[in-house]
Motif scaffolding. Sequence first.
Motif, PDB file in Angstrom:
ATOM      1  N   VAL A   1       0.881  -1.172   0.000  1.00  0.00           N
ATOM      2  CA  VAL A   1       0.000   0.000   0.000  1.00  0.00           C
ATOM      3  C   VAL A   1       0.914   1.217   0.000  1.00  0.00           C
ATOM      4  O   VAL A   1       1.660   1.447   0.953  1.00  0.00           O
ATOM      5  CB  VAL A   1      -0.931   0.031   1.227  1.00  0.00           C
ATOM      6  N   PHE A   2       0.866   1.976  -1.087  1.00  0.00           N
ATOM      7  CA  PHE A   2       1.838   3.045  -1.298  1.00  0.00           C
ATOM      8  C   PHE A   2       1.104   4.353  -1.544  1.00  0.00           C
ATOM      9  O   PHE A   2       0.361   4.491  -2.519  1.00  0.00           O
ATOM     10  CB  PHE A   2       2.729   2.706  -2.490  1.00  0.00           C
ATOM     11  N   GLY A   3       1.331   5.315  -0.671  1.00  0.00           N
ATOM     12  CA  GLY A   3       0.610   6.572  -0.756  1.00  0.00           C
ATOM     13  C   GLY A   3       1.502   7.754  -1.072  1.00  0.00           C
ATOM     14  O   GLY A   3       2.470   8.024  -0.352  1.00  0.00           O
ATOM     15  N   PHE A   4       1.196   8.454  -2.154  1.00  0.00           N
ATOM     16  CA  PHE A   4       1.889   9.695  -2.490  1.00  0.00           C
ATOM     17  C   PHE A   4       1.239  10.835  -1.700  1.00  0.00           C
ATOM     18  O   PHE A   4       0.016  10.976  -1.695  1.00  0.00           O
ATOM     19  CB  PHE A   4       1.791   9.973  -3.984  1.00  0.00           C
ATOM     20  N   SER A   5       2.070  11.641  -1.080  1.00  0.00           N
ATOM     21  CA  SER A   5       1.542  12.722  -0.229  1.00  0.00           C
ATOM     22  C   SER A   5       2.333  13.998  -0.473  1.00  0.00           C
ATOM     23  O   SER A   5       2.960  14.546   0.443  1.00  0.00           O
ATOM     24  CB  SER A   5       1.623  12.327   1.249  1.00  0.00           C
ATOM     25  N   GLU A   6       2.302  14.450  -1.711  1.00  0.00           N
ATOM     26  CA  GLU A   6       3.072  15.639  -2.060  1.00  0.00           C
ATOM     27  C   GLU A   6       2.631  16.833  -1.220  1.00  0.00           C
ATOM     28  O   GLU A   6       1.502  16.885  -0.735  1.00  0.00           O
ATOM     29  CB  GLU A   6       2.925  15.936  -3.559  1.00  0.00           C
ATOM     30  N   HIS A   7       3.534  17.781  -1.055  1.00  0.00           N
ATOM     31  CA  HIS A   7       3.249  18.964  -0.251  1.00  0.00           C
ATOM     32  C   HIS A   7       2.113  19.782  -0.856  1.00  0.00           C
ATOM     33  O   HIS A   7       1.827  19.705  -2.058  1.00  0.00           O
ATOM     34  CB  HIS A   7       4.495  19.835  -0.138  1.00  0.00           C
TER      35      HIS A   7
ATOM     36  N   GLY B   1      -2.595  11.017  -1.930  1.00  0.00           N
ATOM     37  CA  GLY B   1      -2.766  11.809  -0.720  1.00  0.00           C
ATOM     38  C   GLY B   1      -2.138  13.181  -0.882  1.00  0.00           C
ATOM     39  O   GLY B   1      -1.682  13.563  -1.963  1.00  0.00           O
ATOM     40  N   ILE B   2      -2.105  13.902   0.206  1.00  0.00           N
ATOM     41  CA  ILE B   2      -1.471  15.214   0.225  1.00  0.00           C
ATOM     42  C   ILE B   2      -0.985  15.485   1.645  1.00  0.00           C
ATOM     43  O   ILE B   2      -1.645  15.075   2.614  1.00  0.00           O
ATOM     44  CB  ILE B   2      -2.451  16.323  -0.243  1.00  0.00           C
ATOM     45  N   GLU B   3       0.160  16.102   1.774  1.00  0.00           N
ATOM     46  CA  GLU B   3       0.590  16.610   3.068  1.00  0.00           C
ATOM     47  C   GLU B   3       0.224  18.087   3.114  1.00  0.00           C
ATOM     48  O   GLU B   3       0.895  18.931   2.532  1.00  0.00           O
ATOM     49  CB  GLU B   3       2.086  16.430   3.300  1.00  0.00           C
ATOM     50  N   MET B   4      -0.870  18.342   3.774  1.00  0.00           N
ATOM     51  CA  MET B   4      -1.383  19.705   3.870  1.00  0.00           C
ATOM     52  C   MET B   4      -0.819  20.374   5.118  1.00  0.00           C
ATOM     53  O   MET B   4      -0.965  19.858   6.224  1.00  0.00           O
ATOM     54  CB  MET B   4      -2.916  19.685   3.930  1.00  0.00           C
ATOM     55  N   ASP B   5      -0.161  21.491   4.916  1.00  0.00           N
ATOM     56  CA  ASP B   5       0.327  22.255   6.059  1.00  0.00           C
ATOM     57  C   ASP B   5      -0.848  22.793   6.861  1.00  0.00           C
ATOM     58  O   ASP B   5      -1.815  23.324   6.292  1.00  0.00           O
ATOM     59  CB  ASP B   5       1.181  23.432   5.587  1.00  0.00           C
ATOM     60  N   TRP B   6      -0.741  22.652   8.197  1.00  0.00           N
ATOM     61  CA  TRP B   6      -1.703  23.339   9.058  1.00  0.00           C
ATOM     62  C   TRP B   6      -1.195  24.757   9.277  1.00  0.00           C
ATOM     63  O   TRP B   6      -0.079  24.964   9.747  1.00  0.00           O
ATOM     64  CB  TRP B   6      -1.877  22.627  10.386  1.00  0.00           C
ATOM     65  N   MET B   7      -2.027  25.724   8.930  1.00  0.00           N
ATOM     66  CA  MET B   7      -1.664  27.134   9.033  1.00  0.00           C
ATOM     67  C   MET B   7      -2.828  27.856   9.680  1.00  0.00           C
ATOM     68  O   MET B   7      -3.816  28.175   9.024  1.00  0.00           O
ATOM     69  CB  MET B   7      -1.361  27.697   7.638  1.00  0.00           C
ATOM     70  N   GLU B   8      -2.712  28.044  10.985  1.00  0.00           N
ATOM     71  CA  GLU B   8      -3.814  28.613  11.743  1.00  0.00           C
ATOM     72  C   GLU B   8      -4.191  29.980  11.164  1.00  0.00           C
ATOM     73  O   GLU B   8      -3.325  30.797  10.833  1.00  0.00           O
ATOM     74  CB  GLU B   8      -3.418  28.764  13.215  1.00  0.00           C
TER      75      GLU B   8
ATOM     76  N   ASN C   1      -9.931  14.629  -5.484  1.00  0.00           N
ATOM     77  CA  ASN C   1     -10.480  13.587  -4.623  1.00  0.00           C
ATOM     78  C   ASN C   1      -9.325  12.826  -3.975  1.00  0.00           C
ATOM     79  O   ASN C   1      -8.950  11.730  -4.401  1.00  0.00           O
ATOM     80  CB  ASN C   1     -11.373  12.635  -5.436  1.00  0.00           C
ATOM     81  N   PHE C   2      -8.762  13.405  -2.938  1.00  0.00           N
ATOM     82  CA  PHE C   2      -7.647  12.769  -2.263  1.00  0.00           C
ATOM     83  C   PHE C   2      -8.119  11.567  -1.456  1.00  0.00           C
ATOM     84  O   PHE C   2      -9.189  11.586  -0.855  1.00  0.00           O
ATOM     85  CB  PHE C   2      -6.959  13.770  -1.330  1.00  0.00           C
ATOM     86  N   ASP C   3      -7.289  10.529  -1.451  1.00  0.00           N
ATOM     87  CA  ASP C   3      -7.585   9.373  -0.609  1.00  0.00           C
ATOM     88  C   ASP C   3      -7.394   9.700   0.863  1.00  0.00           C
ATOM     89  O   ASP C   3      -8.099   9.162   1.719  1.00  0.00           O
ATOM     90  CB  ASP C   3      -6.676   8.195  -0.985  1.00  0.00           C
ATOM     91  N   TYR C   4      -6.427  10.560   1.148  1.00  0.00           N
ATOM     92  CA  TYR C   4      -6.165  10.910   2.548  1.00  0.00           C
ATOM     93  C   TYR C   4      -5.422  12.234   2.609  1.00  0.00           C
ATOM     94  O   TYR C   4      -4.819  12.683   1.627  1.00  0.00           O
ATOM     95  CB  TYR C   4      -5.351   9.825   3.249  1.00  0.00           C
ATOM     96  N   VAL C   5      -5.487  12.836   3.792  1.00  0.00           N
ATOM     97  CA  VAL C   5      -4.838  14.121   4.024  1.00  0.00           C
ATOM     98  C   VAL C   5      -3.963  14.007   5.268  1.00  0.00           C
ATOM     99  O   VAL C   5      -4.463  13.847   6.386  1.00  0.00           O
ATOM    100  CB  VAL C   5      -5.869  15.254   4.207  1.00  0.00           C
TER     101      VAL C   5
END
Length: 273
Positions: A33-39, A82-89, A103-107
Amino acid sequence: MISVDTHIHTLYSHGKATPEEMYEAAVKKGIRVFGFSEHSARPLAMSYPREYREHLAAHWDTYIEKVTALKDNNDGVTVLLGIEMDWMEGNEEFIKSELAKHNFDYVLCGIHFLENWGFDYAKADWESLHQNELVAIYEKYYDTMTTMAETGVFDTIAHPDIIKIFSCDQFSTWIATEKAQTLVRKALTAVRDAGMSMEISSAGIRKLCQEIYPCENIMSIASSLELPITFGSDAHSTMSVAFNFEKLEEHARKFGYTESVYFKNRKMHSRPF
C-alpha cells in the motif's frame, strides 16, 4: 513486516525522483500500500527561506496525472493519492479550498509553521533559545495540534514530534514532565476523537535529532488512548522509501501495536504488520 508507506514526496516539490521511480523502489521493498503525499500549496506569508512553491505549482497537474496513472496500474499494489497539507492557523478557508480541488484518498497534516515561522528549516533559529523559550514553543506546537484536530479536516498527524528536530535533548527533558504529558495527551485525544491516526515516521532518524518520530513518551500516551497508527518514511528519494521500517516495527510493537491503518477514499482501513 510493514507493507504500508503513506508519506512520499517527489521531484515536483523538493524531492529527487519521479512518482514512477518512487513506486518502483516501493515495490522492490515489499510495500503493498503506497501513498503519495506531495506537499500542499501555501499562502505567500507561509514561506521558507528557500522555496519550492513555484516549482510545485508549475508541475502539480503533471504530478496528479502520473499518480492517477499509477493508481490505475492494477498490479496488486494499492496506490493512493494523498497530500501533506500544512496546518496554518487562520488559513482554514485556504486549506479547505485546496483540498476540494481533487479527490484525495487521505490528508496528512504537517505542522511545520507556528504563525509564519517555518520552524523545521534552520538549526540557527534554535541556537540562542533558552529552555523556557523552548518550552513555550513545544507547548504552542501541541496546542496547535489540538486546534488542528478539532477542525475535522485531516486524516493523519504526520511526524507528531517534529518540533524536537533541532533541540532533541531539551525536548526529551520537557516531554518527561507531567505538564508536558498532560498537554500531549490532550492533543492526541483530539486527534483520536477526530477519527485521525498518528504517523510513526523514520524521517527523524535521517535528521539532526536522529530519533524516530514520535519518541517513546508519546508512543506510550498514544497506546493508552488506543490511537490508530500509520507508517511513513517521508521519503524524498528512492533510497528513503520504507527507510528503516524494521526499527519502526520494533518501536510500534514495543507499545502493543500489531496493525496500522491507511485511508482510501477518506475511509480508514487496517492492515497487520
